[in-house]
Scaffold this active site. Structure first.
Site, PDB file in Angstrom:
ATOM      1  N   HIS A   1      65.038 106.674 111.956  1.00 46.29           N
ATOM      2  CA  HIS A   1      64.310 105.449 111.675  1.00 46.29           C
ATOM      3  C   HIS A   1      64.348 105.121 110.195  1.00 46.29           C
ATOM      4  O   HIS A   1      64.665 104.005 109.797  1.00 46.29           O
ATOM      5  CB  HIS A   1      62.852 105.504 112.152  1.00 46.29           C
ATOM      6  CG  HIS A   1      62.121 104.246 111.821  1.00 46.29           C
ATOM      7  ND1 HIS A   1      61.534 104.024 110.598  1.00 46.29           N
ATOM      8  CD2 HIS A   1      61.950 103.100 112.530  1.00 46.29           C
ATOM      9  CE1 HIS A   1      61.024 102.805 110.570  1.00 46.29           C
ATOM     10  NE2 HIS A   1      61.267 102.225 111.742  1.00 46.29           N
TER      11      HIS A   1
ATOM     12  N   ASP B   1      67.661  91.622 113.416  1.00 47.10           N
ATOM     13  CA  ASP B   1      66.548  92.535 113.162  1.00 47.10           C
ATOM     14  C   ASP B   1      65.246  92.101 113.831  1.00 47.10           C
ATOM     15  O   ASP B   1      65.031  92.360 115.007  1.00 47.10           O
ATOM     16  CB  ASP B   1      66.388  92.699 111.639  1.00 47.10           C
ATOM     17  CG  ASP B   1      65.387  93.796 111.263  1.00 47.10           C
ATOM     18  OD1 ASP B   1      64.881  94.474 112.152  1.00 47.10           O
ATOM     19  OD2 ASP B   1      65.124  93.965 110.057  1.00 47.10           O
TER      20      ASP B   1
ATOM     21  N   HIS C   1      69.829  97.184 105.929  1.00 48.91           N
ATOM     22  CA  HIS C   1      69.158  96.540 104.782  1.00 48.91           C
ATOM     23  C   HIS C   1      69.825  96.929 103.452  1.00 48.91           C
ATOM     24  O   HIS C   1      70.503  96.126 102.857  1.00 48.91           O
ATOM     25  CB  HIS C   1      67.653  96.818 104.719  1.00 48.91           C
ATOM     26  CG  HIS C   1      66.904  96.361 105.930  1.00 48.91           C
ATOM     27  ND1 HIS C   1      66.851  95.029 106.296  1.00 48.91           N
ATOM     28  CD2 HIS C   1      66.203  97.044 106.863  1.00 48.91           C
ATOM     29  CE1 HIS C   1      66.131  94.921 107.409  1.00 48.91           C
ATOM     30  NE2 HIS C   1      65.738  96.122 107.772  1.00 48.91           N
TER      31      HIS C   1
ATOM     32  N   ARG D   1      53.751  94.486 109.935  1.00 48.31           N
ATOM     33  CA  ARG D   1      53.981  95.648 110.780  1.00 48.31           C
ATOM     34  C   ARG D   1      52.772  95.930 111.664  1.00 48.31           C
ATOM     35  O   ARG D   1      52.922  96.337 112.825  1.00 48.31           O
ATOM     36  CB  ARG D   1      54.302  96.874 109.911  1.00 48.31           C
ATOM     37  CG  ARG D   1      54.937  97.992 110.716  1.00 48.31           C
ATOM     38  CD  ARG D   1      55.243  99.182 109.861  1.00 48.31           C
ATOM     39  NE  ARG D   1      54.033  99.845 109.386  1.00 48.31           N
ATOM     40  CZ  ARG D   1      54.006 101.102 108.927  1.00 48.31           C
ATOM     41  NH1 ARG D   1      55.121 101.795 108.858  1.00 48.31           N
ATOM     42  NH2 ARG D   1      52.891 101.640 108.520  1.00 48.31           N
TER      43      ARG D   1
ATOM     44  N   HIS E   1      71.917  94.788 114.362  1.00 48.01           N
ATOM     45  CA  HIS E   1      70.585  95.384 114.206  1.00 48.01           C
ATOM     46  C   HIS E   1      69.527  94.531 114.903  1.00 48.01           C
ATOM     47  O   HIS E   1      69.242  93.417 114.486  1.00 48.01           O
ATOM     48  CB  HIS E   1      70.242  95.545 112.724  1.00 48.01           C
ATOM     49  CG  HIS E   1      68.999  96.351 112.500  1.00 48.01           C
ATOM     50  ND1 HIS E   1      68.910  97.677 112.860  1.00 48.01           N
ATOM     51  CD2 HIS E   1      67.789  96.035 111.976  1.00 48.01           C
ATOM     52  CE1 HIS E   1      67.705  98.135 112.544  1.00 48.01           C
ATOM     53  NE2 HIS E   1      67.004  97.159 112.026  1.00 48.01           N
TER      54      HIS E   1
HETATM   55 ZN   LIG Z   1      64.942  97.101 111.646  1.00 45.47          ZN
END
Ligand SMILES: [Zn+2]
Length: 455
Positions: free
Chosen positions: A217, A332, A281, A94, A71
């Site tokens: 997503h 990630d 996750h 974010r 990932h």
């Molecule tokens: Zn991710």
């Protein structure tokens, strides 16, 4: 490019399903595949230079199969070390991530991803799963080639010398209740799942190092009635299908409020779960969620260093594995790129939660970092030092400051990516003496990140 040897003599090699590494293993390679694996019997190893194995190149240290980073969002690497000044959580991080996303185009993305993938190679990663949603121009309009950004990632992986599964990600809305994409998110969207499927189907790289899969997503970003379009697209192609799942308690709460069920239950109802699916996750699942994942043979990709960095919480790794769910690993957000660290975090986080030790055997951690990750990315023939497997060989020093005096089986608890001395991908040497053969990784990372970070 120097000629790559075809016979290697590993001081130690970690062979499939062995609880610990085997000393003195002759590994023979032809045309990118392992053709013979011969553990030498005690005493049969000739002194250096004696002819029997004279043409076998010694690999001092511990040789592992190729590691798979299941990932990745390559562009998040630009945020490393930049988002820690204040307080905040996943959501404030974010916003900073979106500021970088806004500045990328196919050219700057190629430069950044090439450096990031080369950094991965340096740490023993031979294959990456790129969860790709930066599809369009910042205003949401298509590039002349609507898959120019995906093509840049495929090219980046070729330059870095690693394999790539491009997980083309469907990203349509900004919340579980279907608010439209806004601001920097506009470039993620294709309008609806049908148009996503059309664009994704048009991208068919022929490069042998790359393949295409799909991603949802999250339940925030794909409306329930469009999930099946993405799932069917992947199923028809027997392609990997990945989905962010229950990274945040807020996602669970919103999903329950809007749909009256957990994200896992919603995905199950709309055909997203299955043996080709990987839930990324799965940090906050219910027991019923774990049963749904297990019954559908869906895998889980843990990203412990990101979950730690973003204050997401500790995923129930042992309970997930006990349910019969295969675990893979991803870096990630790339706060850290080091699958040794991800792997041991699976065990160490469990210790913190339970205040007990010994939840995962070293072999479990190796398998999550290698064969399971490759399988989750659609490369079932990689991640094992075995006849017929892709010739990915990652050799770790056992004489560094970190690893000196450590028994080979303890390497996963002692070594880091910086101890990787040599990396062979599909039979080709990509990293030698701890250096990438074609990319000056620190220099290229610096310049690529400078080009895309706000002053
Ligand atoms: Zn991710």
């Amino acid at each position: 490019m120097p000629v790559t040897p075809t016979r290697w003599l590993a001081e130690y090699a970690w062979l499939p399903e062995h609880a610990e590494p085997t000393p003195d293993v002759l590994i023979e390679v032809d045309d990118g595949r392992i053709t013979a694996v011969t553990p030498l019997t005690p005493g049969s190893r000739p002194p250096a230079g004696v002819e029997v194995y004279a043409d076998a190149v010694p690999l001092p240290g511990l040789t592992l199969p190729g590691l798979a980073n299941a990932h990745s969002h390559a562009f998040h690497r630009a945020l490393r070390g930049r988002t820690h000044g204040g307080r905040g959580d996943f959501w404030t991080w974010r916003d900073q991530m979106y500021a970088v996303a806004d500045r990328l185009d196919p050219e700057t993305y190629l430069a950044l991803a090439r450096a990031v993938y080369a950094e991965m190679a340096l740490t023993g990663i031979t294959c990456v799963g790129e969860f790709h949603y930066l599809h369009h121009r910042p205003d949401g309009g298509a590039y002349d080639d609507p898959n120019a950004m995906g093509a840049a990632l495929v090219e980046a992986a070729a330059h870095a010398g690693i394999r790539l599964t491009l997980l083309d990600t469907c990203y349509l809305t900004s919340s579980v209740d279907g608010r439209p994409l806004a601001g920097p998110q506009r470039r993620f969207g294709d309008g609806d799942a049908g148009r996503w499927a059309e664009r994704a189907a048009a991208f068919q790289p022929t490069d042998p190092h790359a393949r295409v899969g799909a991603a949802v997503h999250s339940v925030r970003a794909v409306p329930a009635d469009q999930l099946r379009t993405v799932a069917d697209w992947a199923r028809e192609r027997q392609a990997p299908l990945h989905v962010h799942l229950s990274e945040q308690p807020a996602e669970n709460d919103e999903c329950r409020a809007v749909h009256g069920r957990t994200p896992t239950a919603l995905l199950a109802e709309h055909g997203v779960l299955g043996p080709h699916t990987t839930a990324v996750h799965a940090t906050h699942p219910t027991s019923a969620d774990l049963s749904l994942l297990a019954d559908s043979r869906t895998g889980v990709c843990l990203c412990p260093t990101t979950e730690r960095d973003l204050a997401d919480g500790i995923g129930p790794a042992r309970r997930t594995a006990d349910a019969g769910i295969r675990l893979s690993l991803g870096s990630d957000s790339h706060a850290v790129i080091d699958l040794f660290e991800e792997a041991r975090a699976v065990e160490l986080d469990e210790r913190l939660r339970t205040r007990r030790r010994g939840h995962f055997a070293p072999l479990d951690l190796l398998n999550a970092a290698s064969v399971a990750g490759h399988a989750a990315l659609g490369w079932a023939d990689a991640g094992r030092i075995a006849v017929g497997s892709r010739a990915d060989l990652v050799t770790v020093r056992l004489d560094s400051a970190r690893t000196a005096g450590v028994p080979p089986v303890g390497a996963f608890f002692a070594a880091g990516g910086a101890d990787v001395e040599q990396v062979v991908v599909d039979g080709r040497v990509v990293v030698a003496e701890g250096r990438h053969l074609t990319v000056d990784v620190p220099v290229e990372l610096s310049s690529a990140i400078e080009a895309v970070t706000p002053a």
